[in-house]
Design an enzyme around this catalytic site. Structure first.
Site, PDB file in Angstrom:
ATOM      1  N   THR A 406       0.809  -1.210   0.000  1.00 28.73           N
ATOM      2  CA  THR A 406       0.000   0.000   0.000  1.00 28.73           C
ATOM      3  C   THR A 406       0.848   1.268   0.000  1.00 28.73           C
ATOM      4  OG1 THR A 406      -1.661  -1.178   1.261  1.00 28.73           O
ATOM      5  CG2 THR A 406      -1.879   1.159   1.265  1.00 28.73           C
ATOM      6  N   THR A 424      -3.879   0.763  -2.905  1.00 28.63           N
ATOM      7  CA  THR A 424      -3.171  -0.491  -2.682  1.00 28.63           C
ATOM      8  C   THR A 424      -3.463  -1.499  -3.785  1.00 28.63           C
ATOM      9  OG1 THR A 424      -2.825  -2.221  -1.005  1.00 28.63           O
ATOM     10  CG2 THR A 424      -5.075  -1.524  -1.354  1.00 28.63           C
TER      11      THR A 424
END
Ligand code: GLU
Length: 595
Positions: A406, A424
């Site tokens: 992420t 992400t």
């Protein structure tokens, strides 16, 4: 951090106008110096990557607003941080509009197929081994990122999608300089990347992880961005890019010689066509006079950070380091016990968002915190429908595993608008499966579902379902004071996102740290497990012995999170702060030094 290879004129122009932040681009491929703090006027950007921050600053400098700049920054991260984010994934976008004073959010989370059910990850009634699920079509959800960009621009932006993608398109076309973090992440994924010819060709040039200082180009992604710019996201959700995504996940293009079994996924063309970004009311808590807004479910970020803040607000003096750390760890422990029992996709389960954040419930849960003894985990959840001091309901649940990857970016503009955006593809490298000819990796976000109920017989709001969004921990956050923008922050790191954001917020609001200090401070993450994960820097703190004497148990972990943030200073300047060390550090930049 990376520098583009042949973007020197453009970036040199852009960076020359940046006050104290992104280093000017040189012909040399050496990474620019780390610039974790910048202060100035006209807006600011903070991310984990020099090219991405420069792309956002370029948009602000040319008159774009925070939303335009956030999309440009995110698109650049899709090129230079392809293992963490991109149009193969999803995320959560939080926006403060200075004109209306409102905070709005977009849920761009990936969804399961309409054909999925709670047995998605079961084979012969048994949950698949986690890593088998990760590198498979089965874990790939309908990506939400391109739709998030388009919707954010349509609702609040001033630029077209094509304009916003252009800086990233150039970086993809001309290449960026590989740094140590990128190389390390490639090496860590090499064993699976090599089994997918499209991934191998893109990220293992010559069969090897690219050397630090080499240039990595991605002309396929440049072409994909161009197509999205020209045709809009219909090209992905109802067009040829989508057809390629569906073919790839339904028939993972694995090298037959590798012997790898990559299970097929279920997402189909209808799932892509049905995908919707959801506008949600933000979560809101009043914390010591600050208004803290964050992401409501399907992410557990807002409810869990907010509940923990509520528990912390029932405590005493947090300026004493031992008292602060103890209360921070206990508040996190309790809030995680509750999120695992109560939070999932609200389209499938009644999620008691307001009740989890209510003073009655947080006071009832704060009752558990002893001033001198640590609680024992796993701790049973409380009942937000019937808050009673120190009461719990049902059995304790252990903390499920969640990947860590992420990226987070934060933007402010000259009008006072703020964007806090976490995106992400789930694990570092996502599913490991690149869409052939398109230049991006597909996510493995559906592994954020529970494969089976965490405790048999106890309702689990996070089981897979048709069209369902797996519970996230992403916690993009905006803080206002007296109705005015104060700060925005967020972090990568899977479930540790929640504890990192909590630590950054309380570091800034309770402990008198600057935003940069709060982002740099040593981290610990207690998520209702027996041992608290802690960085070496945390374990070296003088208060460790007292915390252990209270019963806290620590397990060392190298790094937690890599937050970014922006803050409005009292004199009207913006302070942008980035992570100084973790994940190689990130650059913060402001548009200009003077008025
Ligand atoms: N899949 C995680 C989530 O949605 C994010 C992945 C990560 O941060 O590593 O919370």
């Amino acid at each position: 951090m990376r520098l583009p290879a042949r973007l020197v004129p453009t970036l040199a122009l852009a960076t020359a106008l940046i006050c104290a932040a992104v280093a000017p681009a040189h012909a040399s491929p050496a990474p620019p110096p780390k610039t974790p703090e910048a202060i100035g006027y006209g807006g600011a950007v903070s991310s984990v990557d020099a090219d991405a921050t420069a792309a956002g600053i370029e948009v602000l400098r040319r008159g774009g607003n925070a939303v335009d700049a956030a999309v440009a920054t995110a698109a650049a991260l899709g090129v230079t941080e392809p293992y963490s984010a991109g149009i193969g994934g999803g995320g959560y976008f939080v926006y403060y509009d200075a004109r209306t004073g409102r905070v709005s959010t977009l849920d761009g989370r990936e969804t399961a197929s309409h054909t999925a059910d709670q047995n998605l990850f079961l084979e012969n009634g048994v949950p698949l081994p986690f890593n088998d699920a990760v590198t498979s079509g089965l874990s790939i959800g309908v990506p939400g990122t391109a739709a998030t960009w388009e919707q954010a621009l349509r609702l609040w932006g001033t630029r077209s999608l094509a304009d916003s993608l252009r800086p990233a398109e150039r970086i993809a076309e001309h290449g960026f300089t590989v740094d140590q973090t990128f190389r390390d992440q490639t090496v860590a994924n090499q064993d699976r990347f090599k089994d997918f010819p499209a991934t191998r060709a893109l990220f293992l040039p010559g069969g090897q992880a690219p050397a630090v200082g080499s240039i990595l180009r991605n002309p396929d992604l440049a072409a994909t961005y161009r197509e999205l710019g020209r045709r809009g996201t219909d090209a992905l959700y109802r067009g040829p890019i989508g057809a390629d995504i569906v073919r790839t996940l339904q028939h993972p293009p694995v090298d037959p010689a590798s012997g790898r079994l990559a299970r097929p996924g279920k997402v189909d063309a209808r799932d892509l066509a049905d995908y919707r970004v959801i506008r949600r009311e933000p979560t809101h808590v009043d914390y010591r006079g600050y208004d803290v807004y964050a992401m409501a479910p399907s992410s557990s970020g807002g409810t869990t950070v907010g509940e923990a803040l509520g528990i912390m607000s029932h405590g005493g003096d947090l300026t004493d380091p031992v008292a602060y750390d103890h209360r921070f760890l206990e508040a996190s422990r309790i809030a995680f016990a509750d999120r695992n029992r109560w939070v999932g996709d609200p389209a499938f389960t009644a999620v008691p968002t307001d009740r989890l954040l209510s003073p009655a419930f947080t006071a009832a849960r704060a009752c558990l915190v002893s001033p001198d003894h640590a609680l024992t985990s796993p701790l049973a959840p409380g009942d937000p429908y019937h808050p009673a001091p120190c009461a719990s309901t049902g059995p304790a649940q252990p903390e499920p595993y969640e990947g860590q990857s992420t990226t987070h970016l934060t933007v402010a503009d000259r009008w006072g608008d703020l964007v806090s955006y976490t995106l992400t593809i789930e694990q570092t490298g996502g599913s490991g499966i690149t869409v052939p000819g398109r230049g991006f990796l597909l996510n493995n976000e559906l592994t954020d579902f529970s494969f089976a109920p965490i405790v048999p017989g106890v309702p689990d709001p996070n089981l897979p379902g048709p069209g369902k969004r797996p519970r996230s921990s992403m916690a993009p956050t905006v803080v206002l004071r007296d109705g005015k923008p104060f700060l925005a922050t967020g972090s990568p790191g899977g479930a540790t996102i929640i504890t990192t954001v909590l630590q950054v917020l309380t570091g800034r609001l309770d402990r008198g740290l600057s935003l940069e200090q709060a982002i740099a401070a040593p981290r610990a993450s207690q998520r209702n497990s027996a041992a608290t994960q802690a960085e070496p820097g945390f374990l070296a703190l003088p208060e460790r012995a007292e915390l252990e004497a209270m019963g806290h148990v620590f397990a060392s972990t190298p790094e937690i999170g890599a937050a970014t943030g922006v803050e409005r200073l009292p004199d009207g300047r913006w302070l942008a702060a980035a992570e100084p060390v973790r994940l190689g550090g990130g650059p913060a930049a402001a548009v200009r030094a003077g008025r």
